[in-house]
Scaffold this motif. Sequence first.
Motif, PDB file in Angstrom:
ATOM      1  N   PHE A 223       0.907  -1.221   0.043  1.00 18.20           N
ATOM      2  CA  PHE A 223      -0.193  -0.049   0.038  1.00 18.20           C
ATOM      3  C   PHE A 223       1.005   1.269  -0.078  1.00 18.20           C
ATOM      4  O   PHE A 223       2.041   1.241   0.694  1.00 18.20           O
ATOM      5  CB  PHE A 223      -0.930   0.108   1.331  1.00 18.20           C
ATOM      6  CG  PHE A 223      -1.848  -0.890   1.205  1.00 18.20           C
ATOM      7  CD1 PHE A 223      -3.260  -0.326   1.293  1.00 18.20           C
ATOM      8  CD2 PHE A 223      -1.819  -2.242   1.213  1.00 18.20           C
ATOM      9  CE1 PHE A 223      -4.407  -1.382   1.317  1.00 18.20           C
ATOM     10  CE2 PHE A 223      -2.813  -3.249   1.135  1.00 18.20           C
ATOM     11  CZ  PHE A 223      -4.273  -2.832   1.224  1.00 18.20           C
ATOM     12  N   SER A 224       0.487   2.258  -0.766  1.00 17.83           N
ATOM     13  CA  SER A 224       1.180   3.399  -0.596  1.00 17.83           C
ATOM     14  C   SER A 224       0.626   4.593  -0.115  1.00 17.83           C
ATOM     15  O   SER A 224      -0.897   4.748   0.004  1.00 17.83           O
ATOM     16  CB  SER A 224       1.402   3.871  -2.359  1.00 17.83           C
ATOM     17  OG  SER A 224       2.125   2.894  -2.916  1.00 17.83           O
ATOM     18  N   PHE A 225       1.334   5.334   1.005  1.00 18.06           N
ATOM     19  CA  PHE A 225       0.490   6.324   1.654  1.00 18.06           C
ATOM     20  C   PHE A 225       0.113   7.614   0.592  1.00 18.06           C
ATOM     21  O   PHE A 225       0.768   8.069  -0.263  1.00 18.06           O
ATOM     22  CB  PHE A 225       1.584   7.032   2.351  1.00 18.06           C
ATOM     23  CG  PHE A 225       1.216   8.241   3.416  1.00 18.06           C
ATOM     24  CD1 PHE A 225       0.491   7.877   4.419  1.00 18.06           C
ATOM     25  CD2 PHE A 225       1.379   9.586   3.391  1.00 18.06           C
ATOM     26  CE1 PHE A 225      -0.213   8.916   5.312  1.00 18.06           C
ATOM     27  CE2 PHE A 225       0.896  10.241   3.846  1.00 18.06           C
ATOM     28  CZ  PHE A 225       0.374  10.166   4.835  1.00 18.06           C
ATOM     29  N   GLU A 226      -1.147   7.929   0.822  1.00 19.88           N
ATOM     30  CA  GLU A 226      -1.782   8.947   0.214  1.00 19.88           C
ATOM     31  C   GLU A 226      -1.941  10.345   0.797  1.00 19.88           C
ATOM     32  O   GLU A 226      -1.474  11.366   0.250  1.00 19.88           O
ATOM     33  CB  GLU A 226      -3.360   8.576  -0.029  1.00 19.88           C
ATOM     34  CG  GLU A 226      -3.292   7.304  -0.965  1.00 19.88           C
ATOM     35  CD  GLU A 226      -3.361   7.572  -2.623  1.00 19.88           C
ATOM     36  OE1 GLU A 226      -3.961   8.252  -2.907  1.00 19.88           O
ATOM     37  OE2 GLU A 226      -2.461   6.793  -3.150  1.00 19.88           O
ATOM     38  N   THR A 227      -2.411  10.440   2.050  1.00 21.71           N
ATOM     39  CA  THR A 227      -2.639  11.706   2.787  1.00 21.71           C
ATOM     40  C   THR A 227      -2.942  11.245   4.350  1.00 21.71           C
ATOM     41  O   THR A 227      -2.887  10.296   4.674  1.00 21.71           O
ATOM     42  CB  THR A 227      -3.467  12.525   2.217  1.00 21.71           C
ATOM     43  OG1 THR A 227      -3.688  13.580   2.607  1.00 21.71           O
ATOM     44  CG2 THR A 227      -4.904  11.854   2.481  1.00 21.71           C
ATOM     45  N   LEU A 228      -2.595  12.496   5.101  1.00 19.70           N
ATOM     46  CA  LEU A 228      -3.108  12.478   6.365  1.00 19.70           C
ATOM     47  C   LEU A 228      -3.946  13.610   6.428  1.00 19.70           C
ATOM     48  O   LEU A 228      -3.790  14.744   6.357  1.00 19.70           O
ATOM     49  CB  LEU A 228      -1.967  12.726   7.297  1.00 19.70           C
ATOM     50  CG  LEU A 228      -2.223  13.100   8.744  1.00 19.70           C
ATOM     51  CD1 LEU A 228      -2.658  11.526   9.437  1.00 19.70           C
ATOM     52  CD2 LEU A 228      -1.029  13.280   9.555  1.00 19.70           C
ATOM     53  N   VAL A 229      -5.256  13.195   6.631  1.00 23.67           N
ATOM     54  CA  VAL A 229      -6.471  14.203   7.126  1.00 23.67           C
ATOM     55  C   VAL A 229      -6.460  14.654   8.355  1.00 23.67           C
ATOM     56  O   VAL A 229      -6.798  13.749   9.431  1.00 23.67           O
ATOM     57  CB  VAL A 229      -7.767  13.570   6.480  1.00 23.67           C
ATOM     58  CG1 VAL A 229      -8.869  14.610   6.730  1.00 23.67           C
ATOM     59  CG2 VAL A 229      -7.670  13.156   4.946  1.00 23.67           C
ATOM     60  N   PRO A 230      -6.005  15.726   8.691  1.00 17.91           N
ATOM     61  CA  PRO A 230      -6.395  16.261  10.343  1.00 17.91           C
ATOM     62  C   PRO A 230      -7.692  16.253  10.805  1.00 17.91           C
ATOM     63  O   PRO A 230      -8.731  16.649   9.959  1.00 17.91           O
ATOM     64  CB  PRO A 230      -5.348  17.373  10.288  1.00 17.91           C
ATOM     65  CG  PRO A 230      -5.618  17.872   8.945  1.00 17.91           C
ATOM     66  CD  PRO A 230      -5.668  16.905   8.021  1.00 17.91           C
ATOM     67  N   ASN A 231      -7.658  15.992  12.080  1.00 17.43           N
ATOM     68  CA  ASN A 231      -8.965  16.123  12.772  1.00 17.43           C
ATOM     69  C   ASN A 231     -10.309  15.508  11.759  1.00 17.43           C
ATOM     70  O   ASN A 231     -11.328  15.831  11.802  1.00 17.43           O
ATOM     71  CB  ASN A 231      -9.363  17.565  13.114  1.00 17.43           C
ATOM     72  CG  ASN A 231      -8.282  18.234  13.941  1.00 17.43           C
ATOM     73  OD1 ASN A 231      -7.761  17.446  14.840  1.00 17.43           O
ATOM     74  ND2 ASN A 231      -7.653  19.346  13.406  1.00 17.43           N
ATOM     75  N   ALA A 232     -10.154  14.101  11.531  1.00 20.03           N
ATOM     76  CA  ALA A 232     -11.038  13.739  10.592  1.00 20.03           C
ATOM     77  C   ALA A 232     -12.302  12.833  11.448  1.00 20.03           C
ATOM     78  O   ALA A 232     -13.353  12.941  11.197  1.00 20.03           O
ATOM     79  CB  ALA A 232     -10.383  12.607   9.849  1.00 20.03           C
ATOM     80  N   VAL A 233     -11.617  12.270  12.705  1.00 22.31           N
ATOM     81  CA  VAL A 233     -12.670  11.587  13.354  1.00 22.31           C
ATOM     82  C   VAL A 233     -12.727  12.043  14.720  1.00 22.31           C
ATOM     83  O   VAL A 233     -11.932  12.557  15.538  1.00 22.31           O
ATOM     84  CB  VAL A 233     -12.169   9.992  13.423  1.00 22.31           C
ATOM     85  CG1 VAL A 233     -13.153   9.124  14.367  1.00 22.31           C
ATOM     86  CG2 VAL A 233     -12.380   9.697  11.766  1.00 22.31           C
ATOM     87  N   THR A 234     -13.965  12.141  15.579  1.00 24.01           N
ATOM     88  CA  THR A 234     -14.026  12.499  16.594  1.00 24.01           C
ATOM     89  C   THR A 234     -14.150  11.297  17.560  1.00 24.01           C
ATOM     90  O   THR A 234     -14.803  10.247  17.322  1.00 24.01           O
ATOM     91  CB  THR A 234     -15.665  13.137  16.880  1.00 24.01           C
ATOM     92  OG1 THR A 234     -15.766  14.263  16.250  1.00 24.01           O
ATOM     93  CG2 THR A 234     -15.979  13.442  18.269  1.00 24.01           C
ATOM     94  N   ILE A 235     -13.393  11.381  18.720  1.00 18.56           N
ATOM     95  CA  ILE A 235     -13.025  10.210  19.486  1.00 18.56           C
ATOM     96  C   ILE A 235     -14.117   9.869  20.594  1.00 18.56           C
ATOM     97  O   ILE A 235     -14.581  10.894  20.974  1.00 18.56           O
ATOM     98  CB  ILE A 235     -11.718  10.390  19.969  1.00 18.56           C
ATOM     99  CG1 ILE A 235     -10.377  10.559  19.263  1.00 18.56           C
ATOM    100  CG2 ILE A 235     -11.445   9.186  21.215  1.00 18.56           C
ATOM    101  CD1 ILE A 235      -9.332  10.822  20.031  1.00 18.56           C
ATOM    102  N   ASN A 236     -14.560   8.719  20.943  1.00 16.24           N
ATOM    103  CA  ASN A 236     -15.482   8.357  21.322  1.00 16.24           C
ATOM    104  C   ASN A 236     -15.347   8.938  22.941  1.00 16.24           C
ATOM    105  O   ASN A 236     -14.124   8.442  23.424  1.00 16.24           O
ATOM    106  CB  ASN A 236     -15.737   6.925  21.673  1.00 16.24           C
ATOM    107  CG  ASN A 236     -16.862   6.404  22.675  1.00 16.24           C
ATOM    108  OD1 ASN A 236     -17.429   7.230  23.272  1.00 16.24           O
ATOM    109  ND2 ASN A 236     -17.288   5.025  22.541  1.00 16.24           N
ATOM    110  N   PRO A 237     -15.886   9.886  23.506  1.00 16.31           N
ATOM    111  CA  PRO A 237     -15.556  10.460  24.746  1.00 16.31           C
ATOM    112  C   PRO A 237     -15.321   9.390  26.086  1.00 16.31           C
ATOM    113  O   PRO A 237     -14.714   9.473  26.754  1.00 16.31           O
ATOM    114  CB  PRO A 237     -16.822  11.214  25.132  1.00 16.31           C
ATOM    115  CG  PRO A 237     -17.538  11.595  23.693  1.00 16.31           C
ATOM    116  CD  PRO A 237     -17.488  10.535  22.945  1.00 16.31           C
TER     117      PRO A 237
END
Length: 261
Positions: A223-237
């Motif tokens: 697999f080739s690295f494509e990108t890093l999307v910041p703040n993409a997912v909200t963590i379960n509190p």
Amino acid sequence: MESGVESSDFNIPVPHATLRIVLTPPRESDGAAVIRGLNDPKVYMNLNGPPYPYTERDRDEWYTKVSREWKQNCAELNAIREREQASPSAGEIGTPSDWSQRPWLGGHWTSPIRHIEESETGIIEKFIGDIGVERESFLYIVDAEEKERRKAENDKLEAGDPNISWEIGFWLIPEYQGRGIMPAALQKLMAEIIIPHMNAHTVVGTHFEHNLASRKVFEKCGFSFETLVPNAVTINPAKIGGVEGQKVGVGVLKWQRNFAD
């Protein structure tokens, strides 16, 4: 897996230097091990999907669903294998447009990963993790409407369509992490199921930004690295002491098949 076997007999050996590892169907008896694993911070902090805390009810609901899928997958795979045996050329694809001329697996596939050990009382198949493939969820797309649109378009594609985007998910219990098991399991699942029986041409792997071990697994498997999307997912509190609104970035890697391969 030989043609005509029952889903309970499914078994794919995974090459490993020191351990005897296999991929098998889900088993109801795995429940306690699954619950322990998915409630370990070394596992759940790297996962987005499973509920947390993970309860017996969560496990029972999941097992009911996935065992039904397994029976269907096994029946479909048997039919494909029987067709190929009856007509060896049926499994050969001459051009990208020929994919519609044969059946394919088109849904979710998951396989527990087991460590086979010998004891005084016999052979023990120990549940140590899980690996699966499904149509992509587009976890890294922040805009909810765009995410839903992309997912709906992808889900509508007919089984075997080379335009389907697939997604890999996996986890191991902590004591088996870092031992080279997951790259071997992923490579085997790709070679035995995902490529030949799903006609996968695009497979995506995602990881939370802090989980570099998963990124390495994907990279070891081409697999080739494509990108890093910041703040993409909200963590379960519930995972972080009740803190609301904390987000994590998502790394995206992609494997693409050249038809000449």
